[in-house]
Design an enzyme around this catalytic site. Structure first.
Site, PDB file in Angstrom:
ATOM      1  N   GLY A  29     -48.545   4.100  14.959  1.00 57.34           N
ATOM      2  CA  GLY A  29     -48.929   2.716  15.208  1.00 57.34           C
ATOM      3  C   GLY A  29     -49.479   2.480  16.599  1.00 57.34           C
ATOM      4  N   LEU A  31     -52.356   0.988  17.245  1.00 58.60           N
ATOM      5  CA  LEU A  31     -53.600   1.691  16.956  1.00 58.60           C
ATOM      6  C   LEU A  31     -54.692   1.409  17.995  1.00 58.60           C
ATOM      7  CD1 LEU A  31     -53.610   1.009  13.114  1.00 58.60           C
ATOM      8  CD2 LEU A  31     -52.658   2.960  14.339  1.00 58.60           C
ATOM      9  N   HIS A  32     -55.530   2.415  18.184  1.00 59.04           N
ATOM     10  CA  HIS A  32     -56.698   2.284  19.072  1.00 59.04           C
ATOM     11  C   HIS A  32     -57.879   2.942  18.367  1.00 59.04           C
ATOM     12  CE1 HIS A  32     -55.870   6.473  19.935  1.00 59.04           C
ATOM     13  NE2 HIS A  32     -54.648   6.141  20.309  1.00 59.04           N
ATOM     14  N   HIS A  35     -57.507   6.195  16.463  1.00 64.98           N
ATOM     15  CA  HIS A  35     -56.963   6.132  15.098  1.00 64.98           C
ATOM     16  C   HIS A  35     -58.057   5.716  14.110  1.00 64.98           C
ATOM     17  CE1 HIS A  35     -53.136   5.420  17.456  1.00 64.98           C
ATOM     18  NE2 HIS A  35     -52.786   6.402  16.670  1.00 64.98           N
ATOM     19  N   GLN A  59     -38.628  12.958  16.582  1.00 67.37           N
ATOM     20  CA  GLN A  59     -39.488  13.752  17.454  1.00 67.37           C
ATOM     21  C   GLN A  59     -39.407  13.320  18.922  1.00 67.37           C
ATOM     22  OE1 GLN A  59     -43.046  12.455  15.075  1.00 67.37           O
ATOM     23  NE2 GLN A  59     -44.075  12.478  17.062  1.00 67.37           N
ATOM     24  N   LYS A 182     -57.945   8.705  24.528  1.00 68.89           N
ATOM     25  CA  LYS A 182     -57.281   7.494  24.015  1.00 68.89           C
ATOM     26  C   LYS A 182     -55.887   7.860  23.527  1.00 68.89           C
ATOM     27  CE  LYS A 182     -61.125   4.738  23.574  1.00 68.89           C
ATOM     28  NZ  LYS A 182     -61.784   3.615  22.975  1.00 68.89           N
ATOM     29  N   SER A 183     -54.943   7.028  23.872  1.00 70.80           N
ATOM     30  CA  SER A 183     -53.556   7.256  23.463  1.00 70.80           C
ATOM     31  C   SER A 183     -52.828   5.930  23.498  1.00 70.80           C
ATOM     32  CB  SER A 183     -52.891   8.225  24.453  1.00 70.80           C
ATOM     33  OG  SER A 183     -51.491   8.174  24.311  1.00 70.80           O
TER      34      SER A 183
HETATM   35  O1  PAF Z   1     -49.323  12.285  16.210  1.00 67.60           O
HETATM   36  C1  PAF Z   1     -48.546  11.389  15.846  1.00 67.60           C
HETATM   37  O2  PAF Z   1     -48.829  10.196  15.958  1.00 67.60           O
HETATM   38  C2  PAF Z   1     -47.185  11.784  15.254  1.00 67.60           C
HETATM   39  O3  PAF Z   1     -46.698  12.943  15.840  1.00 67.60           O
HETATM   40  C3  PAF Z   1     -47.212  11.904  13.726  1.00 67.60           C
HETATM   41  C4  PAF Z   1     -48.135  13.006  13.265  1.00 67.60           C
HETATM   42  C5  PAF Z   1     -47.629  10.584  13.103  1.00 67.60           C
HETATM   43  C6  PAF Z   1     -45.816  12.255  13.198  1.00 67.60           C
HETATM   44  O4  PAF Z   1     -44.879  11.302  13.555  1.00 67.60           O
END
Ligand code: PAF
Length: 281
Positions: A29, A31-32, A35, A59, A182-183
């Site tokens: 989510g 988003l930019h 994405h 993660q 972009k992040s």
């Molecule tokens: O790259 C990401 O945004 C995340 O690591 C992913 C692949 C959606 C898994 O949670």
């Protein structure tokens, strides 16, 4: 565009006959335009595009930015409506992990470098959630960006090792005009850090330039990149490695194509980037 937070409902949505081939865009989510490039690529290959939005706690390490990770579901859904996504799956944590997992996916050598070492458990969390998403959505295609190159390589290997019948669509890193990758995490940079962060990509380009000009000593290239980051940013170098492409082996001398990986820690955001460098001789 149909949206749901429930596994049963997304399965019901996708079980109708005319759904065709499904392309999944997994995201966390906020988003930019990076994405949106993933969605665009998914639309070119699949008949139906499913975007998942889930900030996966598995993660994130205990000292990482799970709580601070930016979130705004309403904004994301508005953006996705414009982008032409067909379905959005945005589960809560309890929907994806109703109880503690009894089974783990563990990783071997691919997690012995870079973020596999810097972020213990990170890639195990990624492959676990991606595996679950594959089983829920059953996509024919899945998109992954080159910015998270180690993630992309590990998911590719998981697809092979676990016989998922899924093709990865690899999407180039989307950059600001300044070169900054972009992040979603860029929104956690201060105004000053936002001005400094493009030096991450500049330092990768410096590494490329050095190699193209004949520098082969990895320690020397690493030293010059470090100086560039130290002189131009308030961030601290968290990781900087030049590894062989595609095997990610450590090297002291550049004698074949390499990838330069970098991670810079700013106050509230750890930014990563990488550049593949082709070597001609
Ligand atoms: O790259 C990401 O945004 C995340 O690591 C992913 C692949 C959606 C898994 O949670």
């Amino acid at each position: 565009m149909k949206t749901t937070s429930k596994i049963k409902e997304i399965r019901d949505f996708l079980s109708v006959e005319n759904i065709g081939e499904i392309a999944l865009v997994p995201t966390m989510g906020f988003l930019h335009s990076g994405h949106l490039k993933l969605v665009e690529t998914a639309k070119k290959h699949g008949d139906t595009v499913v975007v998942s939005i889930f900030v996966n706690p598995l993660q994130f390490g205990p000292d990482e930015d799970f709580d601070k990770y930016p979130r705004n579901l309403k904004r994301d859904l508005d953006i996705l409506r414009e982008s032409g996504a067909d379905f959005v799956f945005h589960p809560e944590v309890a929907e994806m992990y109703p109880s503690d997992l009894e089974l783990d996916i563990s990783l071997n050598s691919m997690a012995d470098v870079l973020d596999g070492v810097k972020r213990p458990g990170h890639f195990e969390g990624v492959v676990t959630v991606v595996n679950k998403l594959f089983n829920i959505i059953k996509p024919h295609y899945v998109t992954f960006g080159e910015k998270d190159r180690q993630q992309l390589m590990i998911v590719q290997k998981m697809i092979e090792d676990f016989n998922h019948d899924i093709e990865i669509l690899v999407v180039k890193t989307e950059r600001e005009d300044t070169g900054l990758a972009k992040s979603s995490r860029n929104t956690n940079l201060s105004e000053q850090e936002l001005l400094e962060a493009p030096h991450i990509y500049e330092s990768l380009q410096l590494g490329n330039e050095l190699i193209q000009n004949g520098e082969r000593n990895v320690a020397e290239i690493v030293a010059q990149i470090n100086v560039h980051i130290n002189e131009n940013t308030s961030g601290t170098m968290d990781d900087l490695q030049i590894l062989s492409y595609p095997d990610l082996d450590a090297m002291t001398h550049v004698d074949s194509d390499v990838i330069i990986f970098i991670a810079v820690q700013f106050e509230k955001a750890r930014l990563i980037d990488n550049l593949r460098v082709k070597v001609n001789d």
